[in-house]
Design an enzyme around this catalytic site. Sequence first.
Site, PDB file in Angstrom:
ATOM      1  N   GLY A   8       7.118  12.931   2.460  1.00 16.41           N
ATOM      2  CA  GLY A   8       5.660  12.950   2.684  1.00 16.41           C
ATOM      3  C   GLY A   8       5.149  14.364   2.888  1.00 16.41           C
ATOM      4  O   GLY A   8       4.247  14.597   3.698  1.00 16.41           O
ATOM      5  N   GLY A  11       1.241  15.221   2.625  1.00 10.36           N
ATOM      6  CA  GLY A  11       0.269  14.543   3.486  1.00 10.36           C
ATOM      7  C   GLY A  11      -0.306  15.467   4.549  1.00 10.36           C
ATOM      8  O   GLY A  11      -0.049  16.675   4.562  1.00 10.36           O
ATOM      9  N   TYR A 143      -0.634  -1.385  11.629  1.00 12.68           N
ATOM     10  CA  TYR A 143      -0.208  -0.006  11.885  1.00 12.68           C
ATOM     11  C   TYR A 143       0.541   0.072  13.221  1.00 12.68           C
ATOM     12  O   TYR A 143       1.649   0.610  13.304  1.00 12.68           O
ATOM     13  CB  TYR A 143      -1.446   0.897  11.908  1.00 12.68           C
TER      14      TYR A 143
HETATM   15  N1  SER Z   1      -4.584   9.053  13.428  1.00 13.55           N
HETATM   16  C1  SER Z   1      -4.038   7.724  13.410  1.00 13.55           C
HETATM   17  C2  SER Z   1      -5.016   6.724  12.927  1.00 13.55           C
HETATM   18  O1  SER Z   1      -6.158   6.862  13.221  1.00 13.55           O
HETATM   19  C3  SER Z   1      -3.558   7.330  14.768  1.00 13.55           C
HETATM   20  O2  SER Z   1      -2.281   7.801  14.981  1.00 13.55           O
HETATM   21  O3  SER Z   1      -4.659   5.795  12.286  1.00 13.55           O
END
Ligand code: SER
Length: 317
Positions: A8, A11, A143
Amino acid sequence: MKNILIIGSTGQIGSELTRELRARYGNSHVVAGYIAGAEPKGELLESGPAAIADVTDAQHIGDVVREYKIDTIYNLAALLSVVAESRPRLAWKIGIDGLWKVLEVARENKCAVFTPSSIGSFGADTPHDNTPQDTIQRPRTIYGISKVTTELLSDYYYLKYGVDTRSVRFPGLISYLTLPGGGTTDYAVDIYYSAVRGEKFVCPIAKGTLMDMMYMPDALKAAIHIMEADGSRFIHHNGFNVASMSFDPDTIFRAIKAHKPNFEMEYQVDPLRQSIADSWPNKMDDSCARAEWDWKPDYDLERMTVDMLSHLEQKLA
Ligand code: SER
């Protein structure tokens, strides 16, 4: 760390971490891993080796690890929180199926592994103020679920196989080089772009919503120092809380307006982003990281704001 693979590398974190690690360990010792369609360009491509390293392809990652005699893998492949909600299966495939593959390659080739966790690993039932290192984690986003699993699976590989896994829970990361994509905390990056472009900022997060945030140089420092730290001092291994600043939209707006007096902001709250933000900590307690590997950030909101505005003014000129 002698030979490092960054999965990655193009990124938001990878593009800066690759540069920082090359400056520290030598260009030829840091391989910029990428997927087809996100090839490194410019300085990232020219300053050192690059190789396809798709987190969904264990064979390929293993080949790159053996070819470059890799001993440390930074596994930065992930979908951020908002975009993951629209593609949950893909978020799992990258975050967890991918992690499993990386950990297997690491076990076979004796590599250390850093896979970031996040403030997103916490949930509505977590204590929001001074969120402890060890506390309830019941996230309801895919997530967050993948980040809790990341912490647990990384610990499992350490305890069962002795793979040297280490990681932190990153706050929302703010940087000027590469944009984040599809995160709940992205507003704290976008607001600087609006300020420098002279545009009114439309904020998707409500006034009063506190979240931990961190400037990229501190995030890079955390990622590098934890991997260099003396592991014999560790009580924890994965998912260290690391904190440097916590603010709500109004506070960052005022910090920017002090330098850009004509800057304006209005609120148009996005329900999905807001519900995710409401479930995350107001401010984490990072005393375990401070005690176990001497974590200490350099940037507060004012210092970050001065640096962000000056870099974006050059970049957007
Ligand atoms: N920056 C991330 C998000 O907003 C949180 O770790 O998904």
